[in-house]
Scaffold this motif. Structure first.
Motif, PDB file in Angstrom:
ATOM      1  N   SER A  45     -36.149  14.443  44.805  1.00 16.42           N
ATOM      2  CA  SER A  45     -34.881  15.153  44.910  1.00 16.42           C
ATOM      3  C   SER A  45     -34.206  15.240  43.549  1.00 16.42           C
ATOM      4  CB  SER A  45     -33.953  14.435  45.895  1.00 16.42           C
ATOM      5  OG  SER A  45     -32.670  15.014  45.878  1.00 16.42           O
ATOM      6  N   SER A  47     -31.006  15.412  43.273  1.00 13.61           N
ATOM      7  CA  SER A  47     -29.715  14.745  43.395  1.00 13.61           C
ATOM      8  C   SER A  47     -29.761  13.370  42.741  1.00 13.61           C
ATOM      9  CB  SER A  47     -29.324  14.597  44.871  1.00 13.61           C
ATOM     10  OG  SER A  47     -29.148  15.850  45.485  1.00 13.61           O
ATOM     11  N   PHE A  64     -24.846  15.901  44.065  1.00 11.06           N
ATOM     12  CA  PHE A  64     -25.777  17.014  44.140  1.00 11.06           C
ATOM     13  C   PHE A  64     -25.943  17.686  42.776  1.00 11.06           C
ATOM     14  CE2 PHE A  64     -23.730  16.813  48.416  1.00 11.06           C
ATOM     15  CZ  PHE A  64     -24.839  16.296  49.078  1.00 11.06           C
ATOM     16  N   GLU A  68     -27.038  23.765  41.968  1.00  9.20           N
ATOM     17  CA  GLU A  68     -27.014  24.191  43.361  1.00  9.20           C
ATOM     18  C   GLU A  68     -25.696  24.880  43.688  1.00  9.20           C
ATOM     19  OE1 GLU A  68     -29.935  21.132  45.818  1.00  9.20           O
ATOM     20  OE2 GLU A  68     -27.770  20.994  46.042  1.00  9.20           O
ATOM     21  N   THR A  72     -25.421  25.838  49.347  1.00  7.09           N
ATOM     22  CA  THR A  72     -26.568  24.945  49.530  1.00  7.09           C
ATOM     23  C   THR A  72     -26.104  23.515  49.765  1.00  7.09           C
ATOM     24  OG1 THR A  72     -27.969  26.338  48.136  1.00  7.09           O
ATOM     25  CG2 THR A  72     -28.668  24.058  48.453  1.00  7.09           C
ATOM     26  N   ARG A  73     -25.144  23.072  48.966  1.00  5.87           N
ATOM     27  CA  ARG A  73     -24.625  21.711  49.132  1.00  5.87           C
ATOM     28  C   ARG A  73     -23.907  21.571  50.476  1.00  5.87           C
ATOM     29  NH1 ARG A  73     -23.060  22.519  43.438  1.00  5.87           N
ATOM     30  NH2 ARG A  73     -20.899  22.820  44.090  1.00  5.87           N
ATOM     31  N   GLU A  76     -26.367  20.879  53.300  1.00  9.06           N
ATOM     32  CA  GLU A  76     -26.833  19.495  53.363  1.00  9.06           C
ATOM     33  C   GLU A  76     -25.755  18.569  53.914  1.00  9.06           C
ATOM     34  OE1 GLU A  76     -28.588  15.819  50.636  1.00  9.06           O
ATOM     35  OE2 GLU A  76     -28.684  17.872  49.870  1.00  9.06           O
ATOM     36  N   ASP A 211     -31.534  12.465  53.134  1.00  7.06           N
ATOM     37  CA  ASP A 211     -31.888  13.625  52.312  1.00  7.06           C
ATOM     38  C   ASP A 211     -32.096  14.871  53.174  1.00  7.06           C
ATOM     39  OD1 ASP A 211     -32.629  15.438  50.419  1.00  7.06           O
ATOM     40  OD2 ASP A 211     -34.136  14.179  49.464  1.00  7.06           O
ATOM     41  N   THR A 213     -31.517  17.966  52.438  1.00  7.98           N
ATOM     42  CA  THR A 213     -31.489  19.134  51.557  1.00  7.98           C
ATOM     43  C   THR A 213     -32.073  20.380  52.211  1.00  7.98           C
ATOM     44  OG1 THR A 213     -31.766  17.645  49.669  1.00  7.98           O
ATOM     45  CG2 THR A 213     -32.167  19.982  49.284  1.00  7.98           C
TER      46      THR A 213
END
Length: 340
Positions: A45, A47, A64, A68, A72-73, A76, A211, A213
């Motif tokens: 990842s 992150s 994050f 991104e 997208t964040r 998650e 995770d 993501t």
């Protein structure tokens, strides 16, 4: 502690990401010096994760990547909160503005090992934990299906200056379309979409998934196919039996096998794009393409299972190794094709 939650629909912007200390001081309202922090490593990842301790209580701060988008964040974070409410993910205490970071419980335990995978009672318990997610109903982020993800990534590669084995990639897209047709009409459910061993924590006999993501809607085969591949589970009939709590049909086993194969192409698309740079010079690009095709046609030095073992041990961190794994995944996908 109060959980902060932001529901703004935010446009794309250039992030002005804060330091770990800024996020922690914002939430705890104490000087950063009073907190014990250490960076956590492992996994692929992008992150950054930090273990945080205050007054005997342990947390994880997950920051994050700046590149991104907020959307997208946000996906998650929403999936993590959703799973936490189901009791299958760590509790979240704080979400930073613009979804730049989250603060969650630290789960004291280990990541998934071969021991849990090979013990039927433990594997069954894990699969029922995953099924809690699949059987749930609620406002879960849509994300993209495996097929949409792979098609988008391969299309982007084909339309870029990244040198790649074009003939084999176009052939693989045709095979993927054939696999995709087998799942027409299968219900979409909430999926984690990255159930590798490092994203499954074992603590006091319980399993927690981390995770999120790649979270999104997909068929349950999508999660199980990838899970079986990256955790080196060969007996798909037993896997489905433990998941469904009944004998699976031949069609169900075949669908799981197809999704397992499709997951290999997913690995290639994601990994290859992450390590192979663009070449604007046409002659250099064609030369590099020929080199890649040559490597693809050679007998593999390591098989996929060996790469997955390296990943589980945190040893899959060299670009050349990731490149080799990507081509091994493509080679395996093409070699195991049949008339779907």
């Amino acid at each position: 502690m109060m959980m902060y939650w932001f529901t703004l629909a935010l446009p794309f912007y250039a992030s002005t990401q804060a330091s770990p200390g800024s996020y922690l001081e914002e939430h705890f309202k104490v000087p950063f010096q009073e907190l014990k922090t250490s960076e956590l490593s492992g996994g692929l990842s992008a992150s950054s994760n930090y273990k945080v301790e205050l007054q005997g209580k342990q947390y994880v701060l997950r920051i994050f990547p700046q590149e991104e988008s907020p959307e997208t964040r946000k996906r998650e974070v929403e999936a993590s909160l959703y799973a936490a409410r189901l009791g299958i993910a760590p509790k979240i205490y704080y979400v930073a503005p613009r979804f730049e970071a989250v603060l969650m419980d630290f789960v004291a335990g280990t990541t998934l090992t071969k021991k849990e995978v090979e013990a039927d009672d433990q594997l069954s318990k894990l699969l029922q934990t995953i099924r809690v997610l699949h059987d749930s109903t609620g406002d879960y982020p849509k994300g993209v299906t495996l097929f949409e993800k792979v098609e988008k990534e391969l299309s982007a590669l084909l339309n870029s200056d990244v040198p790649l084995p074009e003939v084999q990639v176009r052939q693989s897209i045709q095979y993927l379309e054939a696999i995709k047709s087998a799942f027409s009409g299968v219900d979409l459910v909430p999926c984690h979409n990255d159930l590798n061993a490092l994203n499954i924590l074992v603590s006091e006999g319980q399993f927690k998934l981390i995770d999120w993501t790649d979270a999104g809607l997909g068929t349950f085969y999508q999660d199980l196919g990838y899970f079986s591949l990256v955790n080196r589970i060969k007996d798909l009939n037993k896997l489905l039996k433990l998941y469904l709590q009944r004998e699976p049909t031949a069609d169900e086993v075949e669908k799981l096998n197809l999704m397992r194969q499709a997951s290999k192409l997913r690995l290639f698309a994601t990994l290859f794009a992450s390590v192979e740079p663009s070449l604007s010079n046409p002659e250099e690009r064609e030369k590099r393409k020929a080199e890649i095709v040559g490597v693809l046609q050679k007998k593999e030095e390591l098989n996929l299972d060996q790469y997955f073992e390296m990943h589980q041990k945190g040893e899959l961190n060299q670009q050349v190794t990731i490149f080799s794994m990507a081509l091994t995944a493509l080679r395996s996908f093409l070699s195991e094709k049949k008339e779907w």
